[in-house]
Design a protein around this motif. Structure first.
Motif, PDB file in Angstrom:
ATOM      1  N   GLU A  71      32.093  32.172  36.536  1.00  0.00           N
ATOM      2  CA  GLU A  71      32.601  33.502  36.183  1.00  0.00           C
ATOM      3  C   GLU A  71      34.126  33.530  36.285  1.00  0.00           C
ATOM      4  OE1 GLU A  71      30.582  35.961  38.961  1.00  0.00           O
ATOM      5  OE2 GLU A  71      28.686  35.995  37.838  1.00  0.00           O
ATOM      6  N   ILE A  72      34.665  32.896  37.321  1.00  0.00           N
ATOM      7  CA  ILE A  72      36.122  32.833  37.467  1.00  0.00           C
ATOM      8  C   ILE A  72      36.724  32.001  36.339  1.00  0.00           C
ATOM      9  CG2 ILE A  72      38.021  32.063  38.958  1.00  0.00           C
ATOM     10  CD1 ILE A  72      36.180  32.518  41.355  1.00  0.00           C
ATOM     11  N   GLU A  75      36.924  33.851  32.994  1.00  0.00           N
ATOM     12  CA  GLU A  75      38.003  34.840  32.924  1.00  0.00           C
ATOM     13  C   GLU A  75      39.361  34.151  32.770  1.00  0.00           C
ATOM     14  OE1 GLU A  75      40.316  38.278  32.967  1.00  0.00           O
ATOM     15  OE2 GLU A  75      38.244  37.866  32.419  1.00  0.00           O
ATOM     16  N   ALA A  97      44.695  36.617  38.590  1.00  0.00           N
ATOM     17  CA  ALA A  97      43.239  36.698  38.451  1.00  0.00           C
ATOM     18  C   ALA A  97      42.541  35.664  39.326  1.00  0.00           C
ATOM     19  CB  ALA A  97      42.845  36.495  36.989  1.00  0.00           C
ATOM     20  N   GLY A 100      42.718  37.038  42.871  1.00  0.00           N
ATOM     21  CA  GLY A 100      41.908  38.237  43.061  1.00  0.00           C
ATOM     22  C   GLY A 100      40.421  37.962  43.011  1.00  0.00           C
ATOM     23  N   MET A 101      39.991  37.157  42.040  1.00  0.00           N
ATOM     24  CA  MET A 101      38.559  36.877  41.907  1.00  0.00           C
ATOM     25  C   MET A 101      38.068  35.971  43.030  1.00  0.00           C
ATOM     26  SD  MET A 101      38.174  36.489  37.765  1.00  0.00           S
ATOM     27  CE  MET A 101      36.366  36.632  37.759  1.00  0.00           C
ATOM     28  N   SER A 102      38.898  35.033  43.462  1.00  0.00           N
ATOM     29  CA  SER A 102      38.503  34.157  44.579  1.00  0.00           C
ATOM     30  C   SER A 102      38.327  34.967  45.850  1.00  0.00           C
ATOM     31  CB  SER A 102      39.562  33.060  44.786  1.00  0.00           C
ATOM     32  OG  SER A 102      39.675  32.234  43.652  1.00  0.00           O
ATOM     33  N   GLU A 104      37.724  38.211  46.098  1.00  0.00           N
ATOM     34  CA  GLU A 104      36.603  39.146  45.952  1.00  0.00           C
ATOM     35  C   GLU A 104      35.258  38.449  46.135  1.00  0.00           C
ATOM     36  OE1 GLU A 104      34.484  41.818  42.449  1.00  0.00           O
ATOM     37  OE2 GLU A 104      36.340  40.758  42.034  1.00  0.00           O
ATOM     38  N   ARG A 105      35.101  37.272  45.548  1.00  0.00           N
ATOM     39  CA  ARG A 105      33.797  36.623  45.553  1.00  0.00           C
ATOM     40  C   ARG A 105      33.523  35.819  46.821  1.00  0.00           C
ATOM     41  NH1 ARG A 105      34.753  37.969  40.737  1.00  0.00           N
ATOM     42  NH2 ARG A 105      33.241  37.958  39.042  1.00  0.00           N
ATOM     43  N   CYS A 171      43.886  30.564  46.446  1.00  0.00           N
ATOM     44  CA  CYS A 171      42.574  30.385  45.808  1.00  0.00           C
ATOM     45  C   CYS A 171      41.573  29.629  46.680  1.00  0.00           C
ATOM     46  CB  CYS A 171      42.723  29.687  44.446  1.00  0.00           C
ATOM     47  SG  CYS A 171      43.555  28.100  44.506  1.00  0.00           S
TER      48      CYS A 171
END
Length: 201
Positions: A71-72, A75, A97, A100-102, A104-105, A171
């Motif tokens: 998913e990362i 994006e 991104a 932020g995504m790392s 969050e998940r 990350c």
């Protein structure tokens, strides 16, 4: 709901359902505590049905990790492909991104963070592939920036490697958690520093 027929075809849809339930249980009861039997029970099927798709619990774990990392990666690839932004803006958006995504998940949810820590410590193959993919996307941006003149000419492989090393704090799940609230540059400041180093003199 009735249990799936063990002689029925192993469909991609059923595989996706297994992964979705596994991820949900990892978040609810913990990665280490979740068993294949738990996943099978939530799906109202036998553990044997789960093993038709995943030969071991480790294979299932790696597939859940691959789903989340994918998913990362998707994006980030979308950002690289954007043509409404110049290369520098895309690199800045890429780094933001990724961070932020790392976060969050893999750090907000402590139970999922546990799985990620194990994956990194044991150097799962899915983690190695992910790092390679991220490096490849960074290299594409660097090459394009050099071709357009936004970045100074040089070795794009070395540049991509250096960027990847420079952003590891932003990350790497363990470092994101450890450095949260600690003094130091944020991801936006690091992005500016990297872009300053890439621009022509």
């Amino acid at each position: 709901m009735t249990a799936p027929d063990p002689t029925a075809p192993a469909t991609p849809e059923l595989r996706c359902r297994i992964l979705s339930i596994a991820e949900r249980l990892f978040r609810e009861i913990g990665y280490r505590k979740t068993t294949v039997a738990d996943i099978a029970a939530a799906l109202r099927m036998s553990p044997g049905n789960v093993y038709r798709f995943f030969p071991s619990k480790k294979a299932l774990n790696e597939s859940v990790a691959e789903l989340l990392l994918g998913e990362i990666e998707a994006e980030l690839a979308r950002i690289v492909e954007r043509r409404d932004l110049d290369v520098a803006e895309r690199l800045r958006a890429f780094l933001s991104a990724l961070h932020g995504m790392s976060a969050e998940r893999f750090t907000v949810d402590r139970r999922m963070h546990e799985m990620v820590e194990v994956a990194i410590t044991e150097n799962w193959e899915v983690c190695r592939r992910y790092r390679t993919q991220i490096n490849g996307l960074l290299r594409r941006l660097v090459v394009e920036g050099m071709e357009t003149g936004e970045f100074a000419a040089g070795d794009p492989k070395v540049a991509a490697d250096c960027i990847q090393l420079a952003i590891v704090r932003f990350c790497h799940p363990a470092l994101i958690a450890q450095c949260d609230g600690e003094p130091g540059p944020g991801v936006d400041e690091m992005a500016r520093f990297i872009l300053d180093g890439l621009r022509p003199r």
